[in-house]
Design an enzyme around this catalytic site. Structure first.
Site, PDB file in Angstrom:
ATOM      1  N   CYS A  88       0.866  -1.177   0.000  1.00 52.58           N
ATOM      2  CA  CYS A  88       0.000   0.000   0.000  1.00 52.58           C
ATOM      3  C   CYS A  88       0.907   1.233   0.000  1.00 52.58           C
ATOM      4  O   CYS A  88       1.631   1.462   0.967  1.00 52.58           O
ATOM      5  CB  CYS A  88      -0.899  -0.020   1.236  1.00 52.58           C
ATOM      6  SG  CYS A  88      -1.955   1.424   1.306  1.00 52.58           S
ATOM      7  N   CYS A 237      -3.107   7.136  -4.693  1.00 53.96           N
ATOM      8  CA  CYS A 237      -2.881   5.692  -4.644  1.00 53.96           C
ATOM      9  C   CYS A 237      -1.471   5.335  -5.148  1.00 53.96           C
ATOM     10  O   CYS A 237      -1.197   5.383  -6.355  1.00 53.96           O
ATOM     11  CB  CYS A 237      -3.934   4.925  -5.444  1.00 53.96           C
ATOM     12  SG  CYS A 237      -3.895   3.154  -5.111  1.00 53.96           S
TER      13      CYS A 237
HETATM   14  O1  PYC Z   1      -1.720   3.908  -1.925  1.00 58.29           O
HETATM   15  O2  PYC Z   1      -1.298   1.929  -2.765  1.00 58.29           O
HETATM   16  C1  PYC Z   1      -2.017   2.713  -2.178  1.00 58.29           C
HETATM   17  C2  PYC Z   1      -3.351   2.228  -1.722  1.00 58.29           C
HETATM   18  C3  PYC Z   1      -3.906   0.998  -1.948  1.00 58.29           C
HETATM   19  C4  PYC Z   1      -5.161   1.018  -1.332  1.00 58.29           C
HETATM   20  C5  PYC Z   1      -5.331   2.254  -0.754  1.00 58.29           C
HETATM   21  N1  PYC Z   1      -4.219   2.987  -1.001  1.00 58.29           N
END
Ligand code: PYC
Length: 317
Positions: A88, A237
């Protein structure tokens, strides 16, 4: 009384609950072996910290572990409202900030262990963090999926530490979050129904919609990412940006070392760049996290909801 000690952070708006003390004994194996032990007999830690009344669907948890290799700062196991994440990106940046806040690390390069491999992070003097993610790659290009209400949706399947289906849309407006969520859930269900998977039949559990940024002087692209538990990522993300970099690299649209600025649906930005690697790319993602709280959670034996309220119905993707 049993207690758990955590530091809460947010990275570009997306929260991470970093657990420093009180988790179960998971032995001394690799992080993937410890994840198995956590999932199989100790899932109470995840439900206690992420489900109501202490948590919410959009919190990601990060359990810190003694590393296998003393050269690593810690091992990390990530989890959310429905299960466990191999990696993550926003959560990793949150962990680095929490460790700096607790005085465990100073500016410099640090190594960490996760269930999907060893990753590293550089804590900068200004407290921003650059993480070097696991090898990322595009698996399939221009996959056609028949989606109810939307017709044929075309997108790429890529890995960035989690599996993503990435598809372009004309615009992304935070006012449309409910519509975007519903659309992404339809895509997710269609992928499942039509047997579209990652390599080794891996489930594609993140959906990423792309559009032009809100301000082209601040970012190159904006994204909306739906996570497995049915909530969207407030940050750009980290693993999703890695998957995007893998697609850009595969299409020859971004060269090694060039910067790609990815804007989230709430307007936060990660910077991404990559180096080539044997089977794809090695992404580097830069962002900033902030500490929002330090909590000692109390688990009262008499409390019927001490391990969280089971999720009712299914909002999952
Ligand atoms: O930042 O990789 C990320 C992530 C995955 C799910 C929520 N954030």
């Amino acid at each position: 009384m049993q207690t758990l000690e955590a530091v809460d952070t947010h990275t570009g708006g997306e929260p991470t609950r970093v657990v420093f003390r009180g988790g179960p004994d998971l032995g001394s194996g690799s992080m993937s072996e410890r994840l198995q032990i956590l999932r199989d007999g100790n899932d109470w830690l995840r439900t206690t910290l992420i489900l109501e009344p202490r948590g919410s669907d959009w919190i990601v948890g990060a359990l810190l572990q003694e590393p296998v290799d003393p050269a690593s700062v810690v091992g990390i196991i990530f989890f959310n409202n429905v299960g466990y994440l191999g990696m993550c990106g926003h959560g990793f940046i949150g962990v680095v900030e929490a460790l700096a806040y607790r005085g465990r690390i100073a500016a410099g390069e640090h190594r960490f262990e996760t269930p999907v491999g060893v990753v590293s992070a550089r804590l900068h003097e200004d407290r921003s963090v650059s993480i070097t993610n696991v090898e990322s790659f595009r698996f399939r290009k221009d996959v056609e999926v028949q989606v109810p209400d939307d017709g044929i949706v075309i997108g790429d399947v890529a890995y960035g530490g989690n599996w993503f289906f990435l598809t372009a849309v004309t615009s992304l407006d935070p006012a449309d979050i409910e519509t975007l969520t519903a659309r992404s859930k339809r895509i997710s269900m269609s992928l499942r129904d039509q047997g579209v998977c990652g390599s080794n039949a891996a489930e594609i559990d993140h959906i990423e919609l792309f559009a032009p940024p809100s301000d082209p002087s601040k970012a190159d692209s904006r994204s909306f990412v739906l996570c497995p538990g049915g909530e969207y990522d407030r940050s750009p993300c980290g693993t999703g940006t890695s998957a995007k970099l893998a697609c850009l690299a595969a299409d020859g649209r971004l060269q090694p070392g060039d910067v790609w600025r990815q804007e989230s649906i709430v307007g936060s930005v990660f910077e991404g760049r990559y180096t080539d690697s044997p089977n794809g790319i090695t992404p580097e993602i830069t962002g900033r996290a902030f500490v929002t709280g330090e909590t000692t959670f109390v688990l009262d034996e008499a409390d019927p909801f001490r391990h969280g309220i089971p999720r009712i119905g299914s909002q999952d993707v």
